[in-house]
Design a protein around this motif. Structure first.
Motif, PDB file in Angstrom:
ATOM      1  N   GLU A  32       0.825  -1.208   0.000  1.00  0.00           N
ATOM      2  CA  GLU A  32       0.000   0.000   0.000  1.00  0.00           C
ATOM      3  C   GLU A  32       0.858   1.257   0.000  1.00  0.00           C
ATOM      4  O   GLU A  32       0.622   2.192  -0.770  1.00  0.00           O
ATOM      5  CB  GLU A  32      -0.924   0.002   1.220  1.00  0.00           C
ATOM      6  CG  GLU A  32      -1.888   1.170   1.243  1.00  0.00           C
ATOM      7  CD  GLU A  32      -2.832   1.126   2.431  1.00  0.00           C
ATOM      8  OE1 GLU A  32      -3.553   2.120   2.646  1.00  0.00           O
ATOM      9  OE2 GLU A  32      -2.850   0.097   3.158  1.00  0.00           O
ATOM     10  N   LEU A  33       1.893   1.278   0.864  1.00  0.00           N
ATOM     11  CA  LEU A  33       2.780   2.430   0.927  1.00  0.00           C
ATOM     12  C   LEU A  33       3.598   2.567  -0.351  1.00  0.00           C
ATOM     13  O   LEU A  33       3.756   3.680  -0.884  1.00  0.00           O
ATOM     14  CB  LEU A  33       3.728   2.298   2.126  1.00  0.00           C
ATOM     15  CG  LEU A  33       4.787   3.398   2.268  1.00  0.00           C
ATOM     16  CD1 LEU A  33       4.140   4.765   2.434  1.00  0.00           C
ATOM     17  CD2 LEU A  33       5.726   3.097   3.444  1.00  0.00           C
ATOM     18  N   MET A  34       4.105   1.468  -0.872  1.00  0.00           N
ATOM     19  CA  MET A  34       4.911   1.514  -2.089  1.00  0.00           C
ATOM     20  C   MET A  34       4.098   2.048  -3.266  1.00  0.00           C
ATOM     21  O   MET A  34       4.566   2.894  -4.033  1.00  0.00           O
ATOM     22  CB  MET A  34       5.460   0.122  -2.407  1.00  0.00           C
ATOM     23  CG  MET A  34       6.478  -0.400  -1.393  1.00  0.00           C
ATOM     24  SD  MET A  34       8.063   0.485  -1.442  1.00  0.00           S
ATOM     25  CE  MET A  34       8.763  -0.174  -2.951  1.00  0.00           C
ATOM     26  N   GLU A  35       2.879   1.571  -3.395  1.00  0.00           N
ATOM     27  CA  GLU A  35       2.044   2.035  -4.503  1.00  0.00           C
ATOM     28  C   GLU A  35       1.761   3.523  -4.385  1.00  0.00           C
ATOM     29  O   GLU A  35       1.856   4.269  -5.370  1.00  0.00           O
ATOM     30  CB  GLU A  35       0.733   1.255  -4.542  1.00  0.00           C
ATOM     31  CG  GLU A  35      -0.172   1.682  -5.699  1.00  0.00           C
ATOM     32  CD  GLU A  35      -1.421   0.834  -5.826  1.00  0.00           C
ATOM     33  OE1 GLU A  35      -2.202   1.080  -6.769  1.00  0.00           O
ATOM     34  OE2 GLU A  35      -1.622  -0.073  -4.985  1.00  0.00           O
ATOM     35  N   ASP A  36       1.414   3.979  -3.163  1.00  0.00           N
ATOM     36  CA  ASP A  36       1.105   5.391  -2.986  1.00  0.00           C
ATOM     37  C   ASP A  36       2.337   6.266  -3.206  1.00  0.00           C
ATOM     38  O   ASP A  36       2.232   7.403  -3.662  1.00  0.00           O
ATOM     39  CB  ASP A  36       0.543   5.642  -1.584  1.00  0.00           C
ATOM     40  CG  ASP A  36      -0.050   7.030  -1.449  1.00  0.00           C
ATOM     41  OD1 ASP A  36      -0.921   7.389  -2.259  1.00  0.00           O
ATOM     42  OD2 ASP A  36       0.379   7.770  -0.545  1.00  0.00           O
ATOM     43  N   SER A  37       3.519   5.729  -2.919  1.00  0.00           N
ATOM     44  CA  SER A  37       4.759   6.496  -3.081  1.00  0.00           C
ATOM     45  C   SER A  37       5.205   6.628  -4.525  1.00  0.00           C
ATOM     46  O   SER A  37       5.938   7.555  -4.876  1.00  0.00           O
ATOM     47  CB  SER A  37       5.888   5.847  -2.265  1.00  0.00           C
ATOM     48  OG  SER A  37       5.588   5.830  -0.894  1.00  0.00           O
ATOM     49  N   PHE A  38       4.755   5.681  -5.377  1.00  0.00           N
ATOM     50  CA  PHE A  38       5.272   5.635  -6.749  1.00  0.00           C
ATOM     51  C   PHE A  38       4.215   5.686  -7.849  1.00  0.00           C
ATOM     52  O   PHE A  38       4.572   5.737  -9.021  1.00  0.00           O
ATOM     53  CB  PHE A  38       6.098   4.356  -6.933  1.00  0.00           C
ATOM     54  CG  PHE A  38       7.406   4.348  -6.213  1.00  0.00           C
ATOM     55  CD1 PHE A  38       8.490   5.053  -6.694  1.00  0.00           C
ATOM     56  CD2 PHE A  38       7.559   3.642  -5.017  1.00  0.00           C
ATOM     57  CE1 PHE A  38       9.706   5.051  -6.018  1.00  0.00           C
ATOM     58  CE2 PHE A  38       8.767   3.629  -4.334  1.00  0.00           C
ATOM     59  CZ  PHE A  38       9.848   4.343  -4.841  1.00  0.00           C
ATOM     60  N   TYR A  39       2.923   5.690  -7.501  1.00  0.00           N
ATOM     61  CA  TYR A  39       1.922   5.559  -8.567  1.00  0.00           C
ATOM     62  C   TYR A  39       1.797   6.808  -9.434  1.00  0.00           C
ATOM     63  O   TYR A  39       1.238   6.780 -10.531  1.00  0.00           O
ATOM     64  CB  TYR A  39       0.561   5.164  -7.979  1.00  0.00           C
ATOM     65  CG  TYR A  39      -0.317   6.300  -7.494  1.00  0.00           C
ATOM     66  CD1 TYR A  39      -1.286   6.866  -8.328  1.00  0.00           C
ATOM     67  CD2 TYR A  39      -0.199   6.794  -6.201  1.00  0.00           C
ATOM     68  CE1 TYR A  39      -2.091   7.892  -7.887  1.00  0.00           C
ATOM     69  CE2 TYR A  39      -1.013   7.812  -5.752  1.00  0.00           C
ATOM     70  CZ  TYR A  39      -1.968   8.366  -6.601  1.00  0.00           C
ATOM     71  OH  TYR A  39      -2.769   9.382  -6.158  1.00  0.00           O
ATOM     72  N   LYS A  40       2.329   7.937  -8.961  1.00  0.00           N
ATOM     73  CA  LYS A  40       2.323   9.162  -9.768  1.00  0.00           C
ATOM     74  C   LYS A  40       3.479  10.049  -9.344  1.00  0.00           C
ATOM     75  O   LYS A  40       4.152   9.801  -8.333  1.00  0.00           O
ATOM     76  CB  LYS A  40       1.001   9.921  -9.595  1.00  0.00           C
ATOM     77  CG  LYS A  40       0.810  10.512  -8.206  1.00  0.00           C
ATOM     78  CD  LYS A  40      -0.402  11.430  -8.172  1.00  0.00           C
ATOM     79  CE  LYS A  40      -0.520  12.116  -6.799  1.00  0.00           C
ATOM     80  NZ  LYS A  40      -1.607  13.106  -6.789  1.00  0.00           N
TER      81      LYS A  40
END
Length: 577
Positions: A32-40
């Protein structure tokens, strides 16, 4: 490029900054944190960046700061050699990595042969705006996340007039920034080289001294000794020195600073949120206030552009004033003073935002002064001040917004809590001499003009799912279905995304004559209104409400009824998303 590909790129970056590398390795299995950190990519909003600190393209770190700085450098270079020579003034507040980010900006600019003037210690945002004008730099940068919690930081860019960059400049900087495909490719120069080459100059106390000398022009009652007792808190931020100095120079000798909150602290240890809009940020100031029976409590946010107050009533209790109420008291005092001295210019203008109380308009009308609405965001007030300066069509008198931002003297071109702190103290002193409090002064205004009340509701919707929910909320309120189904009668809908106002009854449209913005404002037939606006820098959507009643009881009832009607619709959309 998917978030996983970008995350892998960071993980494989050999010379990744050590602390970021350690955080990334610890959290690499936190999906969850990784996606939010890198999704944009962290987006460049209306004036810069703001986001949570940490690793990734959607976080504030040295790499996203360097990328934004390189975008700014490319924009400055496109404006010619003179722009590069004039350079950029840079300030920073007390937040985590603020000094480091400020230096990183200077190092990127220096690599591009652009001069920087970097303050040698934390300073308020208004002093940065002042410095841009005093030094005639081409731009300014301040590292701050304003009143956001400790995990945030940001980067705001200013134009050569000292105001936040225009939409055109922000768009150009954004374009240059987005053209940088690899944020690790941004190059920096060494500090020692920049100093030797004259591309970096550190600013000391002289700029503060110049600023203090200009405060004389905003005083209502001069520099005479004053009896008002004040408790002041900088909320661990950058306002302490200038606010205390400004009050002292204005004649206020009985000023007590909240000791623990006078110490710059990036964790804001004594408050949940360093936001003077919230009464909880005054908890320590209240202790001091009750102990000393202070007349007035003042707090400024970490970069000292926002100011909040609480006033001691006749029962010895402290009452918090809203940004709209403070603004009404300030504008009334300024116009009354100028009127008494026969100094009101015929072309005088007060500027407020579209979500700021209409009480200011009623006060301005009393004094025969024009008032102008602009979009939400102090940059739009500053742009109008510059326009008046160039065209001489109006004389700027005062600018304010409901979110505790005020500007009196135009030697600064952003909201200024230092100026506001001095002026609200002056106004309180004036009422004290009449045996009244600020609260009594406010109720005099209500009795004269009507009981205006306002409220704000903010909903935070983080991540990609949150963005989708915000879009659904905006789209529904913009639809014909909402106008038909809303339980209270609507008179008109102002849609700033398309630039016109539409009569609900006739369908007739008229131009709003303001820049395009994703804002909706609904006016009801009983002089009540509400508006909604997604934030450009945070995962929030804000709902503003305004009513006017003949009595306080009536306005209380109107406000409660309106808020319930609107928020019921919002909650239904969120729960069904």
């Amino acid at each position: 490029m998917t978030w996983k590909v970008e995350a892998e790129k960071w993980l494989n970056q050999e010379d990744l900054e050590v602390a970021l590398k350690q955080q990334l390795m610890i959290e690499e299995n936190n999906k969850e944190l990784m996606e939010d950190s890198f999704y944009k990519n962290l987006s460049f909003g209306t004036a810069g960046l703001r986001g949570e600190l940490g690793f990734g393209t959607n976080r504030m770190n040295i790499y996203t700061v360097r990328k934004a700085a390189q975008g700014l450098a490319a924009y400055i270079a496109s404006c010619g050699e003179d722009a590069k020579k004039r350079g950029v003034a840079i300030a920073y507040d007390s937040r985590h990595y603020s000094p480091e980010f400020g230096l990183e900006v200077a190092k990127v600019l220096g690599h591009n042969a652009i001069r920087s003037f970097l303050f040698d210690e934390l300073q308020p945002t208004p002093l940065l705006s002042f410095a841009v004008r005093e030094l005639n730099t081409f731009a300014g940068v301040v590292i701050t996340a304003s009143h956001n919690p400790a995990e945030y930081n940001g980067l705001k860019v200013y134009g050569e007039d000292g105001g936040q960059v225009t939409l055109e400049a922000a768009t150009a900087i954004t374009t240059h920034t987005e053209n940088i495909e690899d944020l690790f490719s941004v190059k920096v120069a060494e500090e020692a080289y920049l100093l030797e080459a004259g591309l970096l100059t550190y600013l000391a106390d002289e700029m503060s001294e110049r600023y203090i000398r200009r405060l004389d022009g905003i005083l209502v009652d001069g520099k005479l000794a004053k009896s008002l007792s004040i408790v002041y808190s900088p909320l661990h931020g950058a306002g302490g020195k200038l606010v205390c100095r400004g009050l002292r120079e204005a004649g206020f000798s009985n000023v007590i600073i909240v000791a623990k909150q006078g110490i710059p602290d990036p964790d804001f240890t004594t408050v949940k949120s360093p936001n003077p809009e919230e009464s909880k940020s005054f908890e320590l100031a209240l202790v001091y206030g009750h102990k000393t029976a202070a007349d007035l409590l003042i707090a400024t946010d970490p970069d000292a552009d926002r100011m909040g107050v609480a006033v001691r009533d006749l029962k010895g209790q402290y009452v918090f004033l809203t940004g709209n109420q403070i603004g009404a008291l300030l504008v009334n005092a300024l116009l009354e003073d100028k009127s008494n001295r026969h100094a009101l210019p015929e072309d005088g203008m007060v500027i407020k935002t579209i979500v700021t109380s209409e009480l200011g308009k009623a006060i301005a009308n009393k004094y025969g002064v024009k008032i102008m609405d602009v979009l939400t965001g102090f940059k739009y007030i500053s742009e109008k001040v510059l326009e008046f300066e160039k065209t001489t069509e109006s004389t700027f008198l005062f600018g304010y917004e409901e979110s505790y931002g005020y500007l009196i003297g135009d030697f600064v071109r952003d909201k200024d809590a230092v100026q506001a702190s001095v002026l609200i103290a002056e106004v309180a002193e004036r009422y004290k001499k009449k045996g009244q409090t600020l609260l009594e002064g406010l109720y005099e205004l209500y009795e004269e003009h009507g009981y205006y009340q306002e409220a704000l509701e903010s909903i935070t919707l983080k991540g990609q799912i949150g963005m989708t929910k915000m879009e659904r909320i905006i789209n529904y309120f913009r639809s014909d279905s909402f106008a038909r189904e809303f339980p209270q009668p609507l008179a008109s809908v102002e849609d700033y995304a398309v630039g016109h106002s539409t009569s609900v009854e006739t369908g007739e449209q008229c131009s709003l004559n303001l820049p395009i913005a994703d804002v909706l404002k609904f006016k009801l037939t009983d002089a009540t209104w509400f508006a909604l606006r997604p934030s450009g820098t945070e995962p929030k959507i804000k709902f503003y409400f305004g009513v006017k009643g003949e009595t306080k009881v009536e306005s209380d009832e109107l406000l409660l009824k309106l808020k319930e009607a609107v928020m019921t619709v919002v909650e239904k959309i969120i729960s069904n998303s």
